[in-house]
Design a protein around this motif. Structure first.
Motif, short mmCIF file in Angstrom:
data_model
loop_
_atom_site.label_atom_id
_atom_site.label_comp_id
_atom_site.label_asym_id
_atom_site.label_seq_id
_atom_site.Cartn_x
_atom_site.Cartn_y
_atom_site.Cartn_z
N GLY A 3 -5.34 -2.12 6.55
CA GLY A 3 -6.41 -1.16 6.27
C GLY A 3 -7.78 -1.79 6.26
O GLY A 3 -8.77 -1.14 5.92
N LEU A 4 -7.89 -3.07 6.66
CA LEU A 4 -9.17 -3.78 6.62
C LEU A 4 -9.88 -3.68 7.96
O LEU A 4 -9.25 -3.78 9.02
N LYS B 191 -1.46 -6.06 3.01
CA LYS B 191 -2.73 -6.53 2.47
C LYS B 191 -2.93 -8.00 2.79
O LYS B 191 -1.98 -8.78 2.83
N GLY B 192 -4.18 -8.35 3.02
CA GLY B 192 -4.44 -9.73 3.40
C GLY B 192 -5.90 -10.09 3.27
O GLY B 192 -6.68 -9.41 2.58
N PHE C 167 -13.14 -10.99 3.87
CA PHE C 167 -12.93 -9.66 3.30
C PHE C 167 -11.46 -9.45 3.01
O PHE C 167 -10.58 -9.98 3.71
N THR C 168 -11.18 -8.67 1.95
CA THR C 168 -9.83 -8.56 1.46
C THR C 168 -9.64 -7.26 0.69
O THR C 168 -10.61 -6.57 0.36
N HIS C 169 -8.38 -6.94 0.43
CA HIS C 169 -7.99 -5.88 -0.51
C HIS C 169 -6.81 -6.44 -1.28
O HIS C 169 -5.74 -6.67 -0.72
N MET C 170 -6.98 -6.65 -2.58
CA MET C 170 -5.99 -7.36 -3.36
C MET C 170 -5.08 -6.40 -4.14
O MET C 170 -5.30 -5.19 -4.17
N ILE D 156 -17.60 -13.27 0.14
CA ILE D 156 -16.25 -12.70 0.01
C ILE D 156 -16.42 -11.30 -0.55
O ILE D 156 -16.98 -11.13 -1.64
N LEU D 157 -15.94 -10.30 0.20
CA LEU D 157 -16.16 -8.91 -0.18
C LEU D 157 -14.84 -8.15 -0.21
O LEU D 157 -13.89 -8.50 0.49
N GLY D 158 -14.83 -7.08 -0.99
CA GLY D 158 -13.70 -6.18 -0.94
C GLY D 158 -13.28 -5.68 -2.32
O GLY D 158 -13.90 -5.98 -3.34
#
Length: 894
Positions: free
Chosen positions: A121-122, A175-176, A196-199, A245-247
């Motif tokens: 989804g990134l 997710k990554g 960029f990430t989604h944790m 680093i964003l997200g």
């Protein structure tokens, strides 16, 4: 080359699997505008999820429609780099690419593994071209990257988080984290790096061991991010190149929590002999032991945590030593580089169909982050100039977007105070050398030139896109006067640096003698922050827009304090908001009178409002039961704006009363029928507060406020939208019914997506049926030109924060080809706000949608609003008005 679509995506996946990939190509993007080192980066969780957690029904519209609105809002805000998460639907991603790729020709379309789960989804979009990292890591799976029309899957480093570091529904998505190097084409092609990430999220669990599992997964994911950064960027580059680093990190960064026995605090857990996680006391969370710190403190503040302080530079120089792989390296920008009072919530778990307003600092969570390092190359020191949450587009996701504006360091470039004395804030005692310039009125010496006016003649916007900040920490109403070509400003209350304040009653004017422009602001709840920036025309032009291409701009800014000593110096009063004043121990003027100005209007039936004035003081009375002063210290009179006393002014005065449990006395006076104006528009009046001569020799404190029978409507966000059809265009406008005369608001024609600083509302023109004019968005807080009477500059006065009682906007359609003008009634089967009676209780922010249907066409009008008609007992923040041991919650001391 055309943007990717789902079929192309499948073809490219097969190409990657066949090991036939294009080599990394150099980026030769041109500088789209000469903004220099000025850099704007945005992150936004879009909630475009698909099965098994499809969120489409939460919004009542297809994902592709929301994606189109989101893309147009991004274009309106014009960041340089955009990071998106939860863009899981292929068709929605294709819409985003179609809308954005012209301005952002360099983008990462997806990260994924070759399995049956959802992709990450990134996405990332950049105006500037990509460049090779020092080393590229891309072990498994694939990612689709396009730059300047060419496909390349080897330009970024990335990794999909392992199953050991995901759990629950989050395991359905890959997710990554991805990292890419970007060349700033407008700043000598100097590189910067964006990860960029989604944790892992914290689901609505009921057992402490599950909360701990989420925390532990995020801890492992942060270690993965660190490993990729250190392996992909050399030691030398890490010391000189910016890294962002964003997200959505899913770590609650809010600094206000009501309890220490619930998340975001960390439970005390262990493992049994089988290696299973357990927490003593589960599932009774009150019986579980909790650590005395939150996950945010552990990660971003504690330099001795398991992370070794890697993410905890705080507001100090970073200490990371590549030789030992130890020390602090990243800083949480929102916590340490903006107003310490701005909590910055970005998500509300109670509203999955669109993020709404937050009612206080304990409502919602701050889950979306922008972290960055602090390069050691002092010749190119950078400054975080502004951090904002979304004002527009709040209804399109359950998260608010977050944007950072960065530039080369310069004096006054940061809103973070030079010193923070509040020990409850994360940076007590820390100084910020480029923090805002304090504006301090010398209240101790009335004869001092700085008692009423403070001037800074050394203002300068050094670089293209530079900003400068000033901070006022005194509860003194003030006027800002700006002298300088193409220089403007905005004022913010310290708890929200995203939403600028509207000047009092539109009190802005040009001073032709000095070629200046000035506006008036009430200031009952300091601190107030003033941001100065360049615009593309003179500041007084209502169409002026921020201009990041302008640099080396000198200006002079003057701050004038209103001391209430005359009609010209009258202090502005906002409805139901108390203003604190200090009467000196000497004569203030010949009449011993303080002057306050306020605005009100007749109601919809042309009846004058009932207005009640309150004067509060801690002067000791002669007796307390009942409260008796001898003589009474204050009296009250009403006058028109020209200071002519009104014969129907104050008609009744109540006895002094004591506030229970304290020594503060309250004096209440009620007005008679106010005359209003011939044109039925809101009118300005003067309240005179007279001090008895018996009290001239002693200082007297007082608070003044007024309440009214009218309700005060504060529109926070407005939208007028029309459903796309194949039948040609419609000319749409709305009629608003409010406390005051009905007014037809016809605003300018729309020629494209909304702009963040657009003043107009309620008119939509789609004359050719094209898709580029399907909606307009407006921010009520920016409607500062209201009340001017110029329809090309303003909304009707009543839409800017005053006099709403019956809030029922009606939609109208022109009658071309269908026999005349039509009035379209609201549909009864949808959520809508009914007429608001005068007795309606005060409300915090709420959202609603009006929907109309005529034949097969559907139209709607959205707004987010709050309502108040009496002063709350307290307010959230410093000096909240509550006794010791209690705090202000929902307007009450609890």
């Amino acid at each position: 080359m055309s943007p990717p679509v789902s079929s192309l995506r499948s073809w490219l996946g097969a190409l990657v699997l066949g090991c036939c990939t294009l080599g990394a190509l150099p980026a030769w993007a041109l500088c789209p505008a000469p903004v220099g080192a000025s850099l704007r980066i945005k992150t936004w969780n879009l909630n475009l999820q698909v099965a098994p957690n499809n969120t489409e029904s939460n919004y009542g519209r297809p994902h592709v429609e929301r994606a189109r609105d989101i893309a147009r809002q991004i274009l309106a805000e014009d960041p340089d780099v955009v990071v998106l998460s939860e863009a899981n639907e292929d068709a929605a991603r294709d819409v985003l690419v179609k809308e954005l790729s012209t301005r952002y020709p360099n983008y990462i379309y997806t990260l994924d593994e070759h399995d049956t789960d959802n992709d990450s989804g990134l996405m990332l979009f950049s105006k500037y071209g990509f460049a090779a990292l020092d080393r590229t890591l891309n072990d498994e799976g694939f990612q689709e990257t396009w730059h300047d029309g060419y496909y390349d899957e080897n330009i970024a480093s990335w990794d999909i988080y392992s199953s050991d570091n995901t759990n629950g529904a989050d395991a359905w998505s890959n997710k990554g984290f991805a990292l890419v190097r970007i060349l700033n084409e407008c700043d000598g092609r100097l590189p910067f790096n964006v990860g960029f990430t989604h944790m892992q999220s914290s689901l609505p669990d009921t057992e402490a061991w599950r909360f701990y599992e989420d925390f532990d997964d995020r801890r492992g994911q942060l270690q993965t991010i660190r490993s990729i950064v250190e392996a992909s960027i050399s030691q030398l580059s890490r010391n000189v190149q910016p890294i962002y680093i964003l997200g959505d990190l899913n770590i609650d960064g809010s600094r206000h929590h009501e309890s220490t026995v619930r998340p975001p605090f960390i439970p005390v857990c262990g493992q049994d002999f089988m290696g299973n996680l357990y927490c003593d006391g589960d599932p009774d969370l009150d019986a579980v032991s909790w650590k005395p710190f939150t996950e945010w403190q552990y990660t971003f503040h504690d330099t001795k945590s398991d992370h070794g302080g890697y993410w905890a530079c705080q507001n100090a120089p970073c200490t990371y030593d590549p030789a030992t792989n130890a020390g602090t390296f990243f800083v949480d920008s929102w916590a340490y580089e903006t107003s310490p009072l701005d909590v910055g919530q970005t998500h509300s778990s109670s509203n999955n169909g669109g993020a709404t307003e937050f009612t206080g600092p304990t409502d919602g969570e701050r889950l979306d982050y922008i972290l960055h390092n602090k390069p050691l190359n002092h010749e190119r020191e950078y400054c975080t100039q502004h951090l904002t949450r979304a004002v527009q587009g709040r209804e399109w996701s359950d998260h608010l977007s977050v944007t950072i504006d960065v530039n080369r360091a310069a004096p006054r470039c940061s809103p973070h105070p030079r010193k923070v004395d509040d020990v409850n804030n994360p940076t007590p005692g820390i100084t910020h050398p480029n923090g805002p310039e304090p504006v301090v009125f010398n209240l101790a010496d009335p004869s001092s030139p700085q008692a009423k006016t403070v001037t800074f003649a050394d203002g300068r916007l050094t670089f293209p896109g530079s900003m400068q900040w000033y901070v006022l920490d005194q509860a003194e109403p003030f006027r800002v006067t700006m002298t300088g070509s193409r220089v403007s400003w905005m004022v913010y209350q310290g708890s929200d640096l995203s939403r600028p304040l509207t000047p009092f009653d539109g009190e802005c004017e040009e001073v032709k003698e000095t070629r200046s422009f000035q506006c008036t602001y009430p200031a009952p709840r300091p601190p107030y922050f003033v941001r100065v920036f360049a615009v593309d025309t003179r500041a007084s032009d209502p169409n002026a827009k921020p201009d990041r291409t302008v640099g080396d701009m000198p200006y002079t800014v003057q701050f004038h304090r209103f001391d209430c000593s005359s009609p010209a110096e009258a202090c502005p009063l906002e409805p139901a908001v108390a203003l604190t004043r200090q009467w000196p121990d000497r004569r203030l003027n010949a009449n011993e009178t303080m002057y306050f100005k306020f605005v009100t209007a007749h109601d919809r039936l042309d009846n004058p409002p009932r207005v009640t004035f309150h004067v509060q003081t801690s002067l000791p009375p002669k007796s307390t039961d009942p409260v008796v002063f001898s003589p009474s210290p204050f009296g009250a009179e009403l006058a028109d704006r020209s200071d002519n006393q009104l014969p129907t002014g104050i008609t009744s005065v109540e006895p002094w009363t004591a506030i229970p449990g304290g020594h503060v006395q309250v004096h209440t006076a009620r007005s008679g029928a106010l005359p209003g104006t011939a044109n039925k528009l809101p009118e300005k009046y003067l309240l005179r507060v007279l001090r008895d001569m018996a009290y001239v020799s002693q200082p007297v404190d007082l608070k003044v406020w007024f309440e009214t029978s009218l309700s005060y409507f504060h529109p926070l966000q407005l939208a007028c939208e029309v459903e796309e059809t194949d039948l040609g265009g419609d000319d749409i406008w709305t009629r608003f019914v409010f406390d005051g005369p009905n007014q037809l608001s016809k605003c300018r024609e729309s020629s494209g997506p909304a702009y963040l600083d657009c003043f107009w509302v309620s008119r939509l023109y789609d004359g050719d049926g094209s898709a580029d004019a399907t909606n307009e968005m407006y921010d009520g807080s920016l409607l500062s030109e209201a009340g001017t009477g110029d329809p090309n500059r303003a909304l009707p006065h009543a839409l800017t924060g005053a006099f709403q009682k019956s809030v029922v906007p009606n939609l109208w359609q022109d009658g071309e080809g269908i026999g005349g003008e039509q009035y379209l009634q609201p549909r009864p089967d949808v959520l809508r706000i009914k007429a608001l009676p005068a007795s309606l209780a005060d409300r915090d922010a709420a959202a609603a949608k009006y929907t109309w249907r005529a034949d097969d066409d559907e139209y709607w009008y959205d707004m987010v609003y709050r309502l108040s008609h009496s002063r709350p007992a307290c307010h959230v923040g410093p000096d909240d008005g509550c006794p010791s041991g209690t705090a202000c919650k929902a307007g009450k001391c609890q």
